[in-house]
Design an enzyme around this catalytic site. Structure first.
Site, PDB file in Angstrom:
ATOM      1  N   SER A 273     -11.336  31.859  32.889  1.00  0.00           N
ATOM      2  CA  SER A 273     -11.806  33.197  33.269  1.00  0.00           C
ATOM      3  C   SER A 273     -11.304  33.560  34.663  1.00  0.00           C
ATOM      4  CB  SER A 273     -13.329  33.236  33.244  1.00  0.00           C
ATOM      5  OG  SER A 273     -13.785  32.825  31.986  1.00  0.00           O
TER       6      SER A 273
ATOM      7  N   MET B 156     -20.035  31.544  30.483  1.00  0.00           N
ATOM      8  CA  MET B 156     -20.449  32.439  31.565  1.00  0.00           C
ATOM      9  C   MET B 156     -19.758  33.796  31.398  1.00  0.00           C
ATOM     10  SD  MET B 156     -21.160  30.102  34.871  1.00  0.00           S
ATOM     11  CE  MET B 156     -19.482  29.937  35.406  1.00  0.00           C
TER      12      MET B 156
ATOM     13  N   GLY C 269      -9.600  30.933  24.816  1.00  0.00           N
ATOM     14  CA  GLY C 269     -10.150  29.573  24.860  1.00  0.00           C
ATOM     15  C   GLY C 269     -11.595  29.548  24.353  1.00  0.00           C
ATOM     16  N   HIS C 270     -12.378  30.562  24.750  1.00  0.00           N
ATOM     17  CA  HIS C 270     -13.763  30.641  24.258  1.00  0.00           C
ATOM     18  C   HIS C 270     -13.783  30.916  22.756  1.00  0.00           C
ATOM     19  CE1 HIS C 270     -14.407  31.881  28.597  1.00  0.00           C
ATOM     20  NE2 HIS C 270     -15.305  30.928  28.464  1.00  0.00           N
TER      21      HIS C 270
ATOM     22  N   LYS D 204     -11.277  21.596  28.947  1.00  0.00           N
ATOM     23  CA  LYS D 204     -10.711  22.090  30.217  1.00  0.00           C
ATOM     24  C   LYS D 204     -11.618  21.660  31.379  1.00  0.00           C
ATOM     25  CE  LYS D 204      -9.238  25.366  33.249  1.00  0.00           C
ATOM     26  NZ  LYS D 204     -10.431  25.947  33.765  1.00  0.00           N
TER      27      LYS D 204
ATOM     28  N   GLN E 172     -25.226  26.982  39.676  1.00  0.00           N
ATOM     29  CA  GLN E 172     -24.069  26.084  39.708  1.00  0.00           C
ATOM     30  C   GLN E 172     -22.983  26.545  40.676  1.00  0.00           C
ATOM     31  OE1 GLN E 172     -23.352  26.835  35.370  1.00  0.00           O
ATOM     32  NE2 GLN E 172     -21.223  26.586  35.927  1.00  0.00           N
TER      33      GLN E 172
HETATM   34  O1  PAF Z   1     -18.474  26.022  31.452  1.00  0.00           O
HETATM   35  C1  PAF Z   1     -19.216  26.995  31.685  1.00  0.00           C
HETATM   36  O2  PAF Z   1     -18.869  28.149  31.408  1.00  0.00           O
HETATM   37  C2  PAF Z   1     -20.564  26.772  32.357  1.00  0.00           C
HETATM   38  O3  PAF Z   1     -20.496  25.740  33.280  1.00  0.00           O
HETATM   39  C3  PAF Z   1     -21.704  26.552  31.362  1.00  0.00           C
HETATM   40  C4  PAF Z   1     -21.506  25.290  30.537  1.00  0.00           C
HETATM   41  C5  PAF Z   1     -21.815  27.754  30.420  1.00  0.00           C
HETATM   42  C6  PAF Z   1     -23.036  26.404  32.105  1.00  0.00           C
HETATM   43  O4  PAF Z   1     -23.315  27.522  32.874  1.00  0.00           O
END
Ligand code: PAF
Length: 282
Positions: free
Chosen positions: A186, A30, A36-37, A149, A61
């Site tokens: 984040s 997101m 971490g990403h 995480k 979500q």
């Molecule tokens: O973990 C996230 O950043 C979000 O939940 C994801 C998997 C990108 C779905 O929107």
């Protein structure tokens, strides 16, 4: 690095790479990217093929509109990080590309999505499952990388992919932590300096609690709650010992069985108006 904004452009690129014999690896995010990403990206690169990172703040979500509004959006910095990391493409669609007018299909996840995050954030995992299924459909990846995480999210995605026979390999990658133990997230940038100094105590208290649970201490979870409150956390959404796959709660007796399934300690607690989550093996 290709910047792709719509599904035809994404599909055309994926088809070209696949036609050239490359596998497709997807890292869904997101945005508000951190180390971490990038560790997820590096895992994907090590496994080979072309790496596509998706950046989409998925409204479906978020069960709290103010959380959605406050979610950090740092696209230019994210693109620079991804370019530097050598990502092949970023897919950053707008909301109406993902949810075009008339969109009316929503997934509803079962038992694995109900406790813990599911109880604290009703509907959250239905929104995650819906967007993850869409991303899989749009990008048609061979492998997809998720951070441990968000342990429960990883189990939800594994269930989703199993239940719907999605032809994709789900790969979980270990949580990256700052030097003081705080799990990278984040949301951490929203912590003020005083809260940032307290935040690593979540991991420390969880480690002590895991040791106490392993030693058979029945009061360990109650003590953990008291320690978190004393440290300045609150409210505490949960701290629980669970089966690592189903997320069902486990008793000390069940954990001590010789044939016990892997167990996990998971917690979510608020600090300075920021919701922190973490999990460790038991
Ligand atoms: O973990 C996230 O950043 C979000 O939940 C994801 C998997 C990108 C779905 O929107």
């Amino acid at each position: 690095m290709q910047v792709l904004r719509d599904v035809p452009a994404l599909r055309a690129q994926v088809q070209a790479w696949r036609g050239a014999g490359d596998a497709i690896a997807l890292v869904p995010t997101m945005g508000a990217l951190h180390a971490g990403h990038i560790a997820l990206v590096q895992s994907a690169q090590r496994d080979g093929g072309r790496v596509i990172v998706t950046i989409f703040v998925n409204p479906a979500q978020f069960n709290n509109p103010s959380d959605l509004a406050k979610y950090p959006r740092t696209e230019a910095a994210d693109f620079a990080l991804l370019q530097q990391a050598g990502v092949d493409a970023v897919f950053a669609p707008s909301a109406d590309v993902v949810y075009p007018p008339g969109f009316s299909t929503h997934l509803r996840m079962g038992a694995v999505a109900k406790p813990l995050e599911g109880a604290a954030r009703p509907g959250h995992f239905d929104g995650v499952a819906t967007v993850v299924a869409k991303l899989f459909g749009m990008a048609q990846p061979d492998r997809v990388y998720f951070g441990e995480k968000d342990w429960q999210q990883l189990q939800v995605v594994r269930r989703l992919s199993l239940d719907l026979n999605l032809p994709v390999q789900i790969i979980g990658c270990p949580t990256l932590r700052d030097a003081d133990g705080l799990a990278m997230s984040s949301r951490n940038i929203r912590l003020g300096p005083a809260a940032r100094a307290i935040a690593p105590q979540l991991y420390r208290i969880m480690q002590d609690t895991a040791a106490a649970l392993r030693a058979g201490d029945d009061a360990a979870l109650d003590q953990a709650r008291a320690q978190l409150l004393a440290a300045g956390f609150g409210p505490i959404d949960y701290i629980a010992a669970c089966d690592a796959g189903t997320l069902l709660p486990l008793t000390i007796a069940a954990m001590a069985q010789p044939a016990a399934q892997p167990a996990r300690l998971l917690a979510a607690a608020w600090l300075d108006g920021v919701r922190l989550i973490d999990n460790i093996p038991l």
